[in-house]
Structures are given as C-alpha cells and as structure tokens.
Scaffold this motif. Structure first.
Motif, PDB file in Angstrom:
ATOM      1  N   GLU B 207       0.850  -1.180   0.000  1.00  0.00           N
ATOM      2  CA  GLU B 207       0.000   0.000   0.000  1.00  0.00           C
ATOM      3  C   GLU B 207       0.893   1.240   0.000  1.00  0.00           C
ATOM      4  OE1 GLU B 207      -3.108   0.437  -0.238  1.00  0.00           O
ATOM      5  OE2 GLU B 207      -3.968  -1.547   0.111  1.00  0.00           O
ATOM      6  N   PHE B 208       0.430   2.319  -0.607  1.00  0.00           N
ATOM      7  CA  PHE B 208       1.235   3.540  -0.668  1.00  0.00           C
ATOM      8  C   PHE B 208       1.714   3.969   0.720  1.00  0.00           C
ATOM      9  CE2 PHE B 208      -0.851   4.355  -4.814  1.00  0.00           C
ATOM     10  CZ  PHE B 208       0.317   4.474  -5.540  1.00  0.00           C
ATOM     11  N   ALA B 209       0.818   3.910   1.681  1.00  0.00           N
ATOM     12  CA  ALA B 209       1.143   4.434   3.006  1.00  0.00           C
ATOM     13  C   ALA B 209       2.251   3.631   3.677  1.00  0.00           C
ATOM     14  CB  ALA B 209      -0.099   4.428   3.882  1.00  0.00           C
ATOM     15  N   HIS B 210       2.388   2.364   3.304  1.00  0.00           N
ATOM     16  CA  HIS B 210       3.399   1.519   3.946  1.00  0.00           C
ATOM     17  C   HIS B 210       4.538   1.194   3.001  1.00  0.00           C
ATOM     18  CE1 HIS B 210      -0.557  -0.031   5.787  1.00  0.00           C
ATOM     19  NE2 HIS B 210      -0.129   1.027   6.435  1.00  0.00           N
ATOM     20  N   SER B 211       4.768   2.030   2.013  1.00  0.00           N
ATOM     21  CA  SER B 211       5.695   1.621   0.971  1.00  0.00           C
ATOM     22  C   SER B 211       7.143   1.961   1.284  1.00  0.00           C
ATOM     23  CB  SER B 211       5.276   2.254  -0.352  1.00  0.00           C
ATOM     24  OG  SER B 211       5.794   1.489  -1.395  1.00  0.00           O
ATOM     25  N   THR B 212       8.000   1.650   0.323  1.00  0.00           N
ATOM     26  CA  THR B 212       9.424   1.937   0.485  1.00  0.00           C
ATOM     27  C   THR B 212       9.724   3.329  -0.080  1.00  0.00           C
ATOM     28  OG1 THR B 212       9.835   0.859  -1.619  1.00  0.00           O
ATOM     29  CG2 THR B 212      10.109  -0.479   0.364  1.00  0.00           C
ATOM     30  N   LEU B 213      10.943   3.758   0.124  1.00  0.00           N
ATOM     31  CA  LEU B 213      11.321   5.123  -0.226  1.00  0.00           C
ATOM     32  C   LEU B 213      11.087   5.495  -1.701  1.00  0.00           C
ATOM     33  CD1 LEU B 213      12.318   7.538   1.304  1.00  0.00           C
ATOM     34  CD2 LEU B 213      14.644   6.780   0.923  1.00  0.00           C
ATOM     35  N   PRO B 214      11.510   4.675  -2.660  1.00  0.00           N
ATOM     36  CA  PRO B 214      11.295   5.091  -4.057  1.00  0.00           C
ATOM     37  C   PRO B 214       9.820   5.335  -4.379  1.00  0.00           C
ATOM     38  CG  PRO B 214      12.859   3.300  -3.977  1.00  0.00           C
ATOM     39  CD  PRO B 214      12.309   3.440  -2.591  1.00  0.00           C
ATOM     40  N   VAL B 215       8.947   4.455  -3.910  1.00  0.00           N
ATOM     41  CA  VAL B 215       7.527   4.634  -4.184  1.00  0.00           C
ATOM     42  C   VAL B 215       7.008   5.864  -3.449  1.00  0.00           C
ATOM     43  CG1 VAL B 215       5.253   3.590  -4.022  1.00  0.00           C
ATOM     44  CG2 VAL B 215       7.235   2.166  -4.509  1.00  0.00           C
ATOM     45  N   GLY B 216       7.456   6.044  -2.209  1.00  0.00           N
ATOM     46  CA  GLY B 216       7.049   7.214  -1.439  1.00  0.00           C
ATOM     47  C   GLY B 216       7.477   8.498  -2.119  1.00  0.00           C
ATOM     48  N   VAL B 217       8.726   8.535  -2.541  1.00  0.00           N
ATOM     49  CA  VAL B 217       9.237   9.743  -3.205  1.00  0.00           C
ATOM     50  C   VAL B 217       8.463  10.007  -4.488  1.00  0.00           C
ATOM     51  CG1 VAL B 217      11.216  10.669  -4.465  1.00  0.00           C
ATOM     52  CG2 VAL B 217      11.533   9.667  -2.212  1.00  0.00           C
ATOM     53  N   ALA B 218       8.197   8.962  -5.250  1.00  0.00           N
ATOM     54  CA  ALA B 218       7.467   9.145  -6.506  1.00  0.00           C
ATOM     55  C   ALA B 218       6.091   9.744  -6.234  1.00  0.00           C
ATOM     56  CB  ALA B 218       7.331   7.803  -7.235  1.00  0.00           C
ATOM     57  N   THR B 219       5.446   9.278  -5.174  1.00  0.00           N
ATOM     58  CA  THR B 219       4.113   9.790  -4.868  1.00  0.00           C
ATOM     59  C   THR B 219       4.175  11.253  -4.436  1.00  0.00           C
ATOM     60  OG1 THR B 219       3.720   7.588  -3.986  1.00  0.00           O
ATOM     61  CG2 THR B 219       2.020   9.232  -3.586  1.00  0.00           C
ATOM     62  N   VAL B 220       5.106  11.553  -3.523  1.00  0.00           N
ATOM     63  CA  VAL B 220       5.187  12.903  -2.973  1.00  0.00           C
ATOM     64  C   VAL B 220       5.686  13.901  -4.013  1.00  0.00           C
ATOM     65  CG1 VAL B 220       6.264  14.316  -1.202  1.00  0.00           C
ATOM     66  CG2 VAL B 220       5.572  11.978  -0.671  1.00  0.00           C
ATOM     67  N   ALA B 221       6.724  13.497  -4.753  1.00  0.00           N
ATOM     68  CA  ALA B 221       7.341  14.441  -5.688  1.00  0.00           C
ATOM     69  C   ALA B 221       6.390  14.793  -6.827  1.00  0.00           C
ATOM     70  CB  ALA B 221       8.641  13.864  -6.249  1.00  0.00           C
ATOM     71  N   ALA B 222       5.591  13.836  -7.262  1.00  0.00           N
ATOM     72  CA  ALA B 222       4.658  14.131  -8.348  1.00  0.00           C
ATOM     73  C   ALA B 222       3.404  14.800  -7.799  1.00  0.00           C
ATOM     74  CB  ALA B 222       4.285  12.845  -9.080  1.00  0.00           C
ATOM     75  N   GLY B 223       3.212  14.713  -6.488  1.00  0.00           N
ATOM     76  CA  GLY B 223       1.986  15.245  -5.902  1.00  0.00           C
ATOM     77  C   GLY B 223       2.201  16.564  -5.207  1.00  0.00           C
TER      78      GLY B 223
END
Lengths: 303, 265
Positions: B207-223
């Motif tokens: 899940e996004f909320a429990h993800s690893t750094l690359p996925v987290g960064v991708a979500t935050v940086a694009a958002g």
C-alpha cells in the motif's frame, strides 16, 4: 546407504537428504515466485476472464493478441523502445567505448573518473527520473533563452518528448558500460598497441584495428544487451510524463505498468488478459534478443 | 583527451549539483536565480521535505527491506550454490539448468501473476513478502556468482573438516562461507543497492502508506511537492545520498562484481 551410493560419488560426505535441504529453501520460492508467475502470464493471455478471476476452462485463443496488435499505444510503445535502442547503440555505446578507451590507455585518475561515471547507476531510478523531469522543465530553457534561442517544450511537444524521456536512460547507461568495457580492454596486450603504433597508426586506427577486434565478442554482447535493456525501459517515461501527452511516450513496460496500477487503486475495470498479452509479447521480444545473442556466441565459439 | 573525460564527468555530475543547489533555495529565489549559488541557504527545505514527505516512515521501511531481503538473498543463494558446486549428484545438471533458466526471465513478465498470487495468498502489503520476492528474483545471478566462487575452493579443506567429524552444515558454515566472504560482500553491495532503489514491484505489492522510499518519493514528488522546487530537490538529495555514500565506500566491490559480469559475457 544404497540410496546414497545411487545418488552420490562414493566416499563423499553429503547425503541426498542433506543436499535436498540445502537446495529447497531456494528452489521453492524460485519456483513459485519466479518461474510459475512467468508461465502464468502466458496462460492468462489466452483464457477468458470473469472480472478479476481467470476462467481456466475457457480458452479464448489469441483474441487478446488481436486487440493488442490493433492498439495504437502498443505500437507507440514499441516505437519508443526502438528510439531507446537507437540512443543506446548510437549514443551510449560509442561514448562508453571512447571513455573506456581513453581511461584504459591514457588516464592517470582512471579510478576517479570511473567512479563518477558509474554514479548514476547506483542512484535509484526514481530519483533520476524526477531529477531529469525537473531539469527538462526548469533548467534547459533559461539557458536556451539566454543565448538567444527559443524555448522548447521538452516534456510535452510531440516529436521532442519521445527523445527527452529516453535520453536519461541512455545517459545513465554510459557509466555501467564504461566499467564493463574497461574490464574487457584491460586484457588487450600492450604489445599489440605498440606494434600498431610503430606502423604509424593514430588513436582512431588503434581503436578500430586493435581494441575493437580484441574485444569484439564483448562489444557485440554489449550492444545486444543494450537492445534488450531498451525493450524494458520504462521508469523515466512513467515518472517524467506518465506516458503522456496523449500516450505518446509510453514504452511497452510503462504501458503494462499503467494497467497494473490502475487495478490496484481504482475500481475501473482492468483488462487482465490484455495486460498479460502485452507482458507475453514484451517477454518474447526480449527472449528473442537473448536467443540471438546465444546463437551468435555459439557461432563465433565465444565463451 | 582529458577534455573529453572531464566533459562527460560534468555531464554526469552537473544534474546532481543543480538539484543540490536548488535544494537550498526558496522557490522565489529559484525562479530569479536558477543556476547560481543560493543567496540565502534555506535548510528549512529539508525539514519540509522530511516532514511533509513522510521520509522517516518510508526510510524505515526501505531499511527493513534492504536488511531482510539481503539476508534472505545471501542465505538462499549461498546454500543452493554450495549444494550444486560442492557435490556431484544425479540431478545436479538438471538443477543447475533449472536455476540458469531464471536468467531469461525479466521482472516485467511475471509482475501481474505475482501481484495476483501475493494478494490471493494473503501476503499483500507485507515487507517480509517484498523482501522474499527481491531475494528470489536475484537468485539466478547470485547462485551463479557464488557457485563460480565456491568451485575454486580446494577440496582438501572440506575433507579435513569431515575427518574431524563435521557434517554438511558445519562444512558449509565454518569452512565454505568464511572463505567465500569476498563473494558475499560483492553480492551484498549489489543487493543493497537493488533493494534500496527498486520501484515497480514495491509499487504493486505494498500500500502507498506503507511503501518503500522510491515509491514514497514518486508519490510525494509528483503530488504535493511538485511546485515547491526547494523541498522537491531536498527530497531527491536526501534519498540519493545514502546510495551514493554506500557506493563510494564500497565501490571496489561494485566494480569487481560488474567486472565479473563482463567476464561472464
């Protein structure tokens, strides 16, 4: 004891059960998490789907492949992979060859340069994608305007964006290939260069007539590996443009991933069969490239 | 000649430098002065990126996956490489070929069935499951590398241990593994970098909320951070620095591993 003699060379301390215990922890996840899903992709692409459940009793033939080959985005994806291969073979490899040659033959601080060049390979692709997205949207146009050129919409203009999303991949690969090619060039005997130099060869001729023939097998392998890498490129497309605008920058894999993530987030219907067909085709293309490589190696007696 | 070397070094490093400098600028300053040094060094960007980007959570998850999956990868590949490289048994050739088939499999062909399988058996959104998947996908190369290394260990060493009454496990653990340390170090550096940077599998299995750094960064940086250039850059710097430091410290082993890959070609 008989069992042991049957399985093992006489006098060895291993027992069949012992060997099995050493192999199984790896073979079980390997079989179920790697090989089995790979085969399933092919099965999934030819059966009918009831929502998210495959109906294994209903063979659907190659219907999904028919949809796939009529889908313009599939062909766009293939074209973008072809652009990546072009960049890889006409940009990444020549630059890497030249750098590796100069580093092997002339440079003092070869280790330092090699470290710098390899850096993009160790930084996570996600960070590189956002870095290049930022650079293409904010850093290049001010320079162009400062020298009197007009700004380019790097991440949205059709015909440009296909290259700007592929370029970071080609840029990233240079350092990796420098390391590989340097390893190959290190074994070229110095005497060969010296002999050619006595005959009056310049640097370019040395590369062409000494270096290249000496590492020919590696060079061909490298180019083919670049091709197969190009078929799998996706992270820059996914994170710099999300495959857009108008799906113009999708690659085979970014298109595949866009299906899979739609499934995990929204309620929208996912075409599992279609996605499987796409994955199967992507895999078959890569496997063909790998097959060509094996065939070439067998023919030239390499390895 | 040097000009060419330096030119490519600049092309490689300048993008990183640009992001690094931007990470210390306020958004307004960036628009006026995109290329120069920051006039006011704004360290606050890092605080903003760290807090708003949930960097702590994502980093913890990534560290967990890196440690657990590296341990799994080393254990699984070393044990099976030991079995195929040190023993001559009937199915050896078959098992060896079976493992090498994995070289043909790329990560993309198995993504969808893997995702369905993981959800169906109820280990979706588990860092343990993700770690096991990473360890498994790295298996063919790791086994190949370990086996090549273990082949070179002289038989006399294990025979001496067997004379002293050592069983298979003891030979593996106290004779073969200590000698194979260089292989362990090389493969560990690779796996750490892989597990730290992997994106698409983590995207699909957590899940996004429990993800690893690359996925987290991708979500935050694009958002939410897309327009805050300073914090956006700070986020990228923070997440790249561990990988860069790790590489610079252990580059000898990375180069050795890549080079071994080249010889395999």
């Amino acid at each position: 004891m008989n069992l042991k003699r049957f399985w093992l060379r006489r006098g060895h301390y291993g027992s069949p059960i012992g060997i099995a215990l050493f192999l199984l922890p790896a073979l079980i996840p390997y079989t179920f998490l790697m090989l089995y899903p790979t085969l399933q992709t092919f099965g999934y692409s030819v059966v009918k789907w009831q929502g998210i459940i495959p109906d294994w009793s209903a063979f659907d033939g190659f219907t999904q492949f028919g949809y796939l080959f009529r889908d313009p985005i599939f062909w766009i994806g293939l074209a973008n992979c072809a652009r990546a291969s072009l960049l890889g073979i006409l940009f990444t490899m020549p630059v890497a060859m030249a750098l590796a040659y100069v580093l092997t033959r002339h440079a003092r601080a070869a280790g330092l340069f090699r470290t710098i060049y390899y850096l993009p390979s160790v930084v996570p692709g996600v960070m590189l994608a956002f870095m290049w997205r930022f650079i293409f949207s904010k850093a290049i146009n001010p320079i162009l305007e400062a020298v009197g050129l007009s700004a380019v919409r790097w991440l949205s203009r059709d015909g440009v964006v296909q290259w700007s999303t592929n370029f970071p991949w080609a840029w990233r690969g240079v350092g990796f290939w420098v390391v590989i090619l340097m390893a190959g060039m290190a074994s070229v005997p110095r005497e060969l260069y010296e002999a050619a130099q006595l005959d009056g060869a310049g640097e370019l001729q040395l590369v062409r007539h000494v270096t290249l023939p000496s590492i020919w097998g590696l060079f061909i392998t490298a180019n083919i590996t670049v091709l197969s890498g190009a078929l799998g490129t996706f992270i820059f497309q996914r994170l710099m443009t999300e495959g857009g605008p108008n799906d113009r920058t999708h690659t085979l894999v970014s298109y595949l991933v866009s299906f899979l993530t739609r499934g995990s987030t929204a309620a929208g219907r996912i075409d599992w069969g279609f996605a499987s067909a796409l994955a199967a085709v992507q895999f078959s293309l890569s496997a063909t490239v790998a097959g060509v490589l094996l065939w070439l190696r067998g023919r030239t007696g390499e390895d | 000649m040097y000009l060419f070397l330096v030119a490519w070094a600049v092309i490689t490093l300048y993008p990183f430098l640009f992001v690094l400098l931007t990470s210390f600028k306020a958004p307004v300053e960036f628009l006026d002065n995109p290329f120069g040094l920051p006039k006011i060094w704004r360290f606050k960007n890092y605080v903003i990126a760290y807090v708003q980007g949930s960097v702590a959570t994502y980093t913890l998850n990534s560290v967990f996956v890196v440690i657990v999956s590296t341990a799994m990868a080393m254990f699984l590949s070393a044990t099976s490489a030991f079995a195929v490289s040190r023993f001559r048994f009937r199915l050896r050739g078959v098992i060896w070929a079976y493992i090498l088939i994995g070289f043909l499999v790329n990560n993309y062909v198995l993504l969808m069935p893997l995702m369905i399988l993981i959800r169906r058996i109820g280990i979706y959104d588990s860092l343990w499951a993700l770690s096991l998947v990473y360890a498994t996908l790295a298996l063919p190369f790791n086994v190949f590398f370990f086996a090549a290394y273990m082949e070179t260990i002289p038989r006399e060493l294990e025979e001496a241990a067997v004379m002293d009454g050592a069983n298979m496990w003891k030979v593996f653990w106290s004779v073969i593994m200590p000698i194979s340390k260089p292989a362990v170090v090389t493969l560990t550096t690779f796996h750490v970098l892989y597990a730290w940077g992997e994106y698409v599998i983590a995207l699909l299995l957590l899940e996004f909320a429990h993800s690893t750094l690359p996925v987290g960064v991708a979500t935050v940086a694009a958002g939410k951070m897309a327009q805050n250039y300073g914090a956006y850059s700070a986020l990228l710097v923070m997440t790249s620095i561990p990988a860069i430091l790790f590489f610079v410290a252990l580059q000898r082993y990375v180069v050795k591993g890549v080079t071994a890959g080249a010889l395999k070609m």
